[in-house]
Design a protein around this motif. Structure first.
Motif, PDB file in Angstrom:
ATOM      1  N   ALA A   1      32.700  23.861  38.590  1.00  0.00           N
ATOM      2  CA  ALA A   1      32.774  23.783  40.056  1.00  0.00           C
ATOM      3  C   ALA A   1      33.549  24.944  40.651  1.00  0.00           C
ATOM      4  N   LEU A   2      33.999  25.872  39.825  1.00  0.00           N
ATOM      5  CA  LEU A   2      34.848  26.953  40.340  1.00  0.00           C
ATOM      6  C   LEU A   2      34.150  27.750  41.437  1.00  0.00           C
ATOM      7  N   ILE A   3      32.884  28.085  41.232  1.00  0.00           N
ATOM      8  CA  ILE A   3      32.176  28.895  42.235  1.00  0.00           C
ATOM      9  C   ILE A   3      32.128  28.177  43.578  1.00  0.00           C
ATOM     10  N   GLU A   4      32.014  26.850  43.548  1.00  0.00           N
ATOM     11  CA  GLU A   4      31.960  26.100  44.806  1.00  0.00           C
ATOM     12  C   GLU A   4      33.225  26.281  45.634  1.00  0.00           C
ATOM     13  N   THR A   5      34.350  26.551  44.975  1.00  0.00           N
ATOM     14  CA  THR A   5      35.609  26.740  45.717  1.00  0.00           C
ATOM     15  C   THR A   5      35.623  28.073  46.459  1.00  0.00           C
ATOM     16  N   LEU A   6      34.691  28.972  46.138  1.00  0.00           N
ATOM     17  CA  LEU A   6      34.640  30.285  46.784  1.00  0.00           C
ATOM     18  C   LEU A   6      33.604  30.332  47.905  1.00  0.00           C
ATOM     19  N   LEU A   7      32.981  29.199  48.191  1.00  0.00           N
ATOM     20  CA  LEU A   7      31.913  29.148  49.188  1.00  0.00           C
ATOM     21  C   LEU A   7      32.394  28.472  50.471  1.00  0.00           C
ATOM     22  N   PRO A   8      31.754  28.766  51.607  1.00  0.00           N
ATOM     23  CA  PRO A   8      30.637  29.687  51.766  1.00  0.00           C
ATOM     24  C   PRO A   8      31.093  31.144  51.743  1.00  0.00           C
ATOM     25  N   VAL A   9      30.142  32.023  51.516  1.00  0.00           N
ATOM     26  CA  VAL A   9      30.422  33.461  51.517  1.00  0.00           C
ATOM     27  C   VAL A   9      30.204  33.982  52.929  1.00  0.00           C
ATOM     28  N   SER A  10      31.244  34.557  53.511  1.00  0.00           N
ATOM     29  CA  SER A  10      31.143  35.067  54.879  1.00  0.00           C
ATOM     30  C   SER A  10      30.569  36.475  54.876  1.00  0.00           C
ATOM     31  N   PRO A  11      29.696  36.781  55.842  1.00  0.00           N
ATOM     32  CA  PRO A  11      29.150  38.143  55.916  1.00  0.00           C
ATOM     33  C   PRO A  11      30.263  39.150  56.184  1.00  0.00           C
ATOM     34  N   ALA A  12      30.261  40.254  55.474  1.00  0.00           N
ATOM     35  CA  ALA A  12      31.239  41.319  55.691  1.00  0.00           C
ATOM     36  C   ALA A  12      30.602  42.409  56.537  1.00  0.00           C
TER      37      ALA A  12
END
Length: 647
Positions: free
Chosen positions: A437-448
């Motif tokens: 579930a680690l990747i889920e903690t980095l979401l959502p990805v904000s547009p840069a």
């Protein structure tokens, strides 16, 4: 060898990788292709190529008769299925046996037993291999499934008994979500595997996904060639893989190897296979069998890098009757990143388009499906390349991989490279504190926002293109692409160029001048693609009028209510319609599901109201096509599922 010509029943990077080993082994290679892949790199690199059929996989790469016809007509004495598609097909293996063609894979018995998750659980459990608590839902009614699920306990994982790759898996946190999960899992399983039987298992709270590479020969020997850490996943699809695992003690590793070998021996396994386990991150001494993949894996390069063996060459040798060698020692550490044509900022939606430029990094291994000029279509999996780094230890391998991805240039489709770089430098990843579930903690990805350097490089690319267009057309009407470029520059006096990003933002290049040479390319619509440190952006040039309209639209959008139109997020097939025309729906309620690139994407109601459908099951939807319109709820009308507004 017992054969001289091998048909590679696959496409993309795995077909190229197999062809490379066939060439180095002095064997003749036969590629196969669909109409969408007629100009693909693997077709040109093989000694000969055979057409299978139209672009859809069901009419080409998944057509056993077409594959066998190609094998017979090409004179192939052996067939390598790669991974995915028909790699675990009993029908293909049986057809090969009947035609006297060597199937480079295990026996049909092994394929049948390990191809069904329920049967596989029973098979390995009988050999003392630990399995996750759960049950086979075949033949049970939904009420019976609910009763058994309550006995096992929530949370649960619902998954198709056939197939793999995470397709159709659904996490159920409590009984209220069970019915919807069962319906979705069955639908995907039926479409992907022609089998909607399901298996339900207890969900481990913080699992690590560890797999063991096994190899067996026809003389009864099975060996373990090390393990791989495949914990970093998104939607049950692996993203980063490494060998060896960062979280196993020597004692647990040996127990894993023993369990994997016992599982493979239970079906007299021959060839390359992978036995997959869940290891509880909070109790690393415990592990449970998940499944056995009866084929080569996408992530096999990390094993090759640390043990120094070519696993495809070993597959060929074992298929020819040779014995497996002793397992060599593991040297150093290897990490692989999967590059997908997808947009992390838009929920990792797969992308399609032309590859305007591809520059692979140096000093690392790259297995790529693409080259400059390739087409990425919506018919197949969106993985387009793998980058593999090998270092003396885990820290150096991760650093090498990050540096390599910073060098990678892909223009023409959005990719996940910037996200991968953030992932391999993440503090938890670097420290080895992993769970699925680690990747889920980095979401959502904000547009840069594009950097000043990107904007300057895009502006310079427009100037160069406008100069070429002027010379080429000499006062005549330019092409659409050149016309848009020229209008943007002429209107702005080549000074204050503005661009529209894919996030919908208007950005001004200003007076910035390019100080570094960043890779750029201009697509057929006149948009400029720019790459910087592995990240690419698409910038559409705007003339003065277009800038004014965009800013006006942005202001109106900010002040307006939610737009009533529900649109397809990507091109695909309408797999399901969840509502009836004229039905009252709530904001966020699924209206239809679009299936593309092995995934199902729900289209949700933008607000409360009455839905009017524009598509039906089986329709092909274009990206951004309106699939439904939701008229706003009248004041005082009840909200779906409540008694609000009732008399």
């Amino acid at each position: 060898m017992a054969f001289e010509t091998v048909l590679v029943a696959n496409r993309g990077e795995i077909a190229r990788r197999i062809i490379r080993t066939l060439r180095s082994s002095g064997l003749r290679s036969v590629a196969v292709y669909s109409d969408a892949d007629a100009d693909a790199p693997h077709v040109r690199e093989a000694d000969t190529a055979m057409r299978l059929g139209p672009a859809p996989a069901a009419e080409s790469y998944l057509d056993v008769d077409a594959v066998m016809r190609a094998a017979r007509e090409s004179g192939a004495q052996a067939l390598h299925p790669g991974y995915g598609f028909l790699s675990e097909s009993v029908a293909l293996a049986q057809a090969c046996a009947e035609a006297g063609i060597v199937f480079i894979g295990p026996s049909t018995t092994a394929l049948e037993i390990m191809g069904d998750k329920v049967t596989a659980r029973e098979q390995v459990a009988a050999r003392g291999v630990p399995v996750v608590p759960g049950f086979d839902a075949t033949g049970l009614s939904d009420d019976q499934i609910a009763l058994r699920a309550a006995q096992v306990g929530y949370p649960l994982l619902v998954k198709p008994s056939a197939g793999g790759g995470g397709k159709g898996m659904e996490v159920v946190v409590d009984e209220t979500h069970l019915d919807a999960a069962l319906a979705s899992a069955r639908r995907v399983a039926k479409a992907a595997f022609a089998d909607d039987s399901l298996l339900l298992e207890r969900l481990i709270a913080r699992p690590r996904h560890i797999e063991v590479q096994v190899f067996g020969d026809a003389h009864g020997t099975v060996i373990a060639l090390g393990e791989r850490e495949c914990t970093l996943q998104r939607r049950h699809q692996k993203v980063i893989e490494e060998a060896p695992s960062a979280g196993l003690s020597g004692e647990v590793r040996e127990r894993l190897f023993d369990a994997a070998v016992r599982a493979a021996e239970s079906v007299s396994y021959v060839g390359a296979g992978t036995v997959e386990f869940l290891v509880d991150a909070d109790a690393p001494d415990e592990f449970f069998f998940i499944e056995m993949n009866t084929r080569l894996q996408v992530e096999h390069p990390v094993t090759e890098e640390v043990i120094g063996l070519d696993l495809v060459a070993l597959q060929l040798a074992v298929a020819a009757g040779e014995r497996v060698p002793s397992a060599p020692p593991v040297t150093g550490h290897a990490v692989e990143a999967r590059i997908y044509a997808e947009s992390p900022e838009r929920g990792f939606l797969p992308q399609a388009g032309s590859i305007l430029r591809f520059d692979a990094p140096s000093d690392v291994r790259v297995d790529a499906a693409i080259e400059t000029g390739s087409e990425v279509t919506g018919f197949y999996d969106p993985m387009i390349a793998k980058v593999i780094a090998h270092g003396a230890d885990r820290a150096s391998a991760l650093a090498q991989l990050d540096a390599a991805m910073a060098e990678t240039v892909i223009l023409g489709v959005e990719t996940n490279i910037a996200f991968l770089r953030a992932l391999v430098t993440n503090e938890r990843v670097v420290s080895g504190d992993l769970d699925t579930a680690l990747i889920e903690t980095l979401l959502p990805v904000s547009p840069a926002a594009p950097s000043a350097g990107m904007l300057a490089a895009a502006k310079q690319a427009l100037r160069d293109e406008a100069g070429r267009a002027t010379a080429r057309f000499d006062g005549q009407d330019p092409s659409r692409r050149a016309g848009r470029v020229w209008a943007a520059l002429t209107d702005a006096g080549a000074r204050d160029v503005a661009f529209l990003t894919d996030a919908g933002d208007v950005v001004d290049a200003g007076d910035a001048e390019a100080t570094a040479s960043l890779p750029t390319a201009i697509d057929a619509d006149g948009a400029v693609w720019v790459s910087e440190a592995g990240r690419s952006v698409r910038l559409r040039p705007l003339d003065r009028r277009a800038r004014m309209l965009q800013r006006l639209a942005a202001r109106e959008s900010a002040a307006a209510a939610t737009h009533p139109e529900a649109r397809a997020p990507m091109p695909g097939n309408v797999a399901a319609v969840h509502v009836e025309d004229g039905q009252t729906v709530a904001a966020g309620q699924p209206l239809v599901s679009i299936e593309a690139m092995k995934m199902e994407h729900p289209v949700l109601a933008p607000h409360d109201g009455t839905v009017h459908l524009s598509v039906a099951v089986g329709d092909q939807a274009r990206r951004d096509q309106v699939v439904a319109t939701v008229s706003a709820r009248e004041p005082g009308a009840p909200v779906p599922g409540t008694t609000e507004g009732a008399a």
